[in-house]
Design a protein around this motif. Structure first.
Motif, PDB file in Angstrom:
ATOM      1  N   CYS A  47     -20.677   8.189  30.397  1.00 46.72           N
ATOM      2  CA  CYS A  47     -19.699   8.346  29.304  1.00 46.72           C
ATOM      3  C   CYS A  47     -18.881   9.612  29.504  1.00 46.72           C
ATOM      4  O   CYS A  47     -17.655   9.607  29.337  1.00 46.72           O
ATOM      5  CB  CYS A  47     -20.400   8.372  27.951  1.00 46.72           C
ATOM      6  SG  CYS A  47     -20.980   6.758  27.409  1.00 46.72           S
ATOM      7  N   LEU A  50     -16.579   9.060  32.747  1.00 40.57           N
ATOM      8  CA  LEU A  50     -15.517   8.081  32.503  1.00 40.57           C
ATOM      9  C   LEU A  50     -14.480   8.649  31.541  1.00 40.57           C
ATOM     10  O   LEU A  50     -13.278   8.406  31.686  1.00 40.57           O
ATOM     11  CB  LEU A  50     -16.106   6.776  31.972  1.00 40.57           C
ATOM     12  CG  LEU A  50     -16.852   5.932  33.004  1.00 40.57           C
ATOM     13  CD1 LEU A  50     -17.552   4.763  32.329  1.00 40.57           C
ATOM     14  CD2 LEU A  50     -15.918   5.446  34.085  1.00 40.57           C
ATOM     15  N   GLY A  51     -14.931   9.451  30.569  1.00 40.02           N
ATOM     16  CA  GLY A  51     -13.995  10.125  29.669  1.00 40.02           C
ATOM     17  C   GLY A  51     -13.125  11.124  30.415  1.00 40.02           C
ATOM     18  O   GLY A  51     -11.911  11.208  30.185  1.00 40.02           O
ATOM     19  N   PHE A  53     -12.311  10.998  33.575  1.00 39.76           N
ATOM     20  CA  PHE A  53     -11.353  10.264  34.395  1.00 39.76           C
ATOM     21  C   PHE A  53     -10.245   9.637  33.558  1.00 39.76           C
ATOM     22  O   PHE A  53      -9.106   9.550  33.991  1.00 39.76           O
ATOM     23  CB  PHE A  53     -12.064   9.207  35.237  1.00 39.76           C
ATOM     24  CG  PHE A  53     -12.884   9.800  36.350  1.00 39.76           C
ATOM     25  CD1 PHE A  53     -12.363  10.781  37.177  1.00 39.76           C
ATOM     26  CD2 PHE A  53     -14.187   9.402  36.549  1.00 39.76           C
ATOM     27  CE1 PHE A  53     -13.109  11.352  38.183  1.00 39.76           C
ATOM     28  CE2 PHE A  53     -14.948   9.972  37.556  1.00 39.76           C
ATOM     29  CZ  PHE A  53     -14.408  10.941  38.376  1.00 39.76           C
ATOM     30  N   LYS A  54     -10.549   9.215  32.359  1.00 41.00           N
ATOM     31  CA  LYS A  54      -9.522   8.663  31.466  1.00 41.00           C
ATOM     32  C   LYS A  54      -8.529   9.756  31.071  1.00 41.00           C
ATOM     33  O   LYS A  54      -7.316   9.529  31.050  1.00 41.00           O
ATOM     34  CB  LYS A  54     -10.175   8.044  30.227  1.00 41.00           C
ATOM     35  CG  LYS A  54      -9.214   7.324  29.329  1.00 41.00           C
ATOM     36  CD  LYS A  54      -8.597   6.137  30.039  1.00 41.00           C
ATOM     37  CE  LYS A  54      -7.688   5.372  29.101  1.00 41.00           C
ATOM     38  NZ  LYS A  54      -6.918   4.352  29.787  1.00 41.00           N
ATOM     39  N   ILE A  55      -9.049  10.937  30.780  1.00 39.38           N
ATOM     40  CA  ILE A  55      -8.166  12.069  30.462  1.00 39.38           C
ATOM     41  C   ILE A  55      -7.305  12.413  31.675  1.00 39.38           C
ATOM     42  O   ILE A  55      -6.095  12.661  31.535  1.00 39.38           O
ATOM     43  CB  ILE A  55      -8.996  13.293  30.006  1.00 39.38           C
ATOM     44  CG1 ILE A  55      -9.633  13.007  28.642  1.00 39.38           C
ATOM     45  CG2 ILE A  55      -8.141  14.552  29.953  1.00 39.38           C
ATOM     46  CD1 ILE A  55     -10.670  14.035  28.224  1.00 39.38           C
ATOM     47  N   GLU A  57      -6.333  10.423  33.979  1.00 42.62           N
ATOM     48  CA  GLU A  57      -5.331   9.369  34.110  1.00 42.62           C
ATOM     49  C   GLU A  57      -4.202   9.571  33.101  1.00 42.62           C
ATOM     50  O   GLU A  57      -3.027   9.447  33.438  1.00 42.62           O
ATOM     51  CB  GLU A  57      -6.003   8.011  33.899  1.00 42.62           C
ATOM     52  CG  GLU A  57      -5.174   6.846  34.325  1.00 42.62           C
ATOM     53  CD  GLU A  57      -5.940   5.541  34.218  1.00 42.62           C
ATOM     54  OE1 GLU A  57      -5.281   4.510  34.049  1.00 42.62           O
ATOM     55  OE2 GLU A  57      -7.185   5.554  34.296  1.00 42.62           O
ATOM     56  N   GLU A  58      -4.554   9.897  31.868  1.00 43.16           N
ATOM     57  CA  GLU A  58      -3.546  10.111  30.817  1.00 43.16           C
ATOM     58  C   GLU A  58      -2.689  11.342  31.096  1.00 43.16           C
ATOM     59  O   GLU A  58      -1.520  11.381  30.717  1.00 43.16           O
ATOM     60  CB  GLU A  58      -4.225  10.248  29.444  1.00 43.16           C
ATOM     61  CG  GLU A  58      -4.914   8.991  28.955  1.00 43.16           C
ATOM     62  CD  GLU A  58      -3.952   7.866  28.643  1.00 43.16           C
ATOM     63  OE1 GLU A  58      -2.841   8.145  28.161  1.00 43.16           O
ATOM     64  OE2 GLU A  58      -4.317   6.702  28.904  1.00 43.16           O
ATOM     65  N   TYR A  87      -5.144   3.805  42.501  1.00 46.35           N
ATOM     66  CA  TYR A  87      -6.512   3.323  42.303  1.00 46.35           C
ATOM     67  C   TYR A  87      -7.445   3.849  43.393  1.00 46.35           C
ATOM     68  O   TYR A  87      -8.576   4.246  43.131  1.00 46.35           O
ATOM     69  CB  TYR A  87      -6.561   1.798  42.293  1.00 46.35           C
ATOM     70  CG  TYR A  87      -5.985   1.169  41.054  1.00 46.35           C
ATOM     71  CD1 TYR A  87      -6.352   1.602  39.788  1.00 46.35           C
ATOM     72  CD2 TYR A  87      -5.069   0.129  41.149  1.00 46.35           C
ATOM     73  CE1 TYR A  87      -5.831   1.021  38.650  1.00 46.35           C
ATOM     74  CE2 TYR A  87      -4.541  -0.464  40.006  1.00 46.35           C
ATOM     75  CZ  TYR A  87      -4.919  -0.012  38.772  1.00 46.35           C
ATOM     76  OH  TYR A  87      -4.401  -0.588  37.640  1.00 46.35           O
ATOM     77  N   SER A  94     -13.737   9.818  42.232  1.00 46.73           N
ATOM     78  CA  SER A  94     -15.006   9.455  41.598  1.00 46.73           C
ATOM     79  C   SER A  94     -16.155   9.592  42.580  1.00 46.73           C
ATOM     80  O   SER A  94     -17.221  10.122  42.243  1.00 46.73           O
ATOM     81  CB  SER A  94     -14.953   8.016  41.082  1.00 46.73           C
ATOM     82  OG  SER A  94     -13.911   7.843  40.178  1.00 46.73           O
ATOM     83  N   SER A 106     -12.105   1.282  39.684  1.00 43.69           N
ATOM     84  CA  SER A 106     -10.878   1.585  40.418  1.00 43.69           C
ATOM     85  C   SER A 106     -10.845   0.865  41.765  1.00 43.69           C
ATOM     86  O   SER A 106      -9.777   0.445  42.225  1.00 43.69           O
ATOM     87  CB  SER A 106     -10.709   3.092  40.601  1.00 43.69           C
ATOM     88  OG  SER A 106     -11.830   3.657  41.219  1.00 43.69           O
TER      89      SER A 106
END
Length: 194
Positions: A47, A50-51, A53-55, A57-58, A87, A94, A106
């Motif tokens: 968690c 992944l959070g 990596f999401k940040i 990406e954003e 990707y 990662s 990805s």
């Protein structure tokens, strides 16, 4: 693989029943409790990453990473689209951070972007090899597991892990180059997905 694990589990259960029948229930309960505890601890680790990596990406860090890794991606994978390169870069990041399961989505997205047949091209083979051998600068998953199981120094594995993953990555990439040569504009077909 499911058959192998099923056979091993049944054989272990039968052996325990024969050797020490009164401890079967205790061992089963303790093992399932430990498995659930480990799964929850790993869920927390994933968690977090992944959070992150999401940040990334954003915040468009993936795009910057993609540009930074463009020469490496071109050398390994040939000419691929910017989307696929993004990707692949996220996948590589990662893996470098040792979050292999976070790298899987990805990689699947990169394969979906490049592979349009039921055949696996040189790109797919190289991506598979890079993922399977993945150089890990920081094996966070293993360190997290070691910490959750009470290791005195969970980060002891960083140097041996780094050396092992560098060697396997170099050998794996070299074998792909031996088998398929340098990247060409058109990807070489290898084998079918099952």
């Amino acid at each position: 693989m499911n058959i192998v694990w099923t056979v091993i589990t049944i054989a272990a259960f039968v052996a325990l029943t024969i050797i020490n029948p009164q401890s079967v229930l205790t061992v089963c309960l303790d093992s399932s409790s430990q498995a659930l505890k480990t799964a929850l601890e790993l869920t927390a680790i994933y968690c977090i990453w992944l959070g992150v990596f999401k940040i990334a990406e954003e915040c468009r860090l993936v795009e910057k990473l993609s540009k930074l890794l463009k020469p490496v991606n071109k050398w390994l994978y040939g000419n691929i689209s910017e989307v696929a390169a993004g990707y692949v870069s996220l996948n590589l990041a990662s893996n470098l951070l040792g979050v292999g399961n976070a790298a899987t989505p990805s990689a699947i997205s990169a394969i979906g972007e490049v592979e349009h047949d039921e055949k696996l091209s040189r790109f797919g083979v190289m991506l598979f090899v890079v993922n399977a051998t993945s150089v890990q600068l920081l094996p966070t998953t293993v360190i997290g597991l070691r910490a959750s199981l009470g290791s005195a120094n969970p980060s002891d594995i960083i140097l041996p892990n780094l050396l092992a993953t560098i060697i396997t990555s170099v050998v794996g990439v070299a074998l792909v180059f031996v088998a398929y040569g340098r990247c060409r504009k058109k990807h070489i077909v290898v084998k079918e997905f099952n």
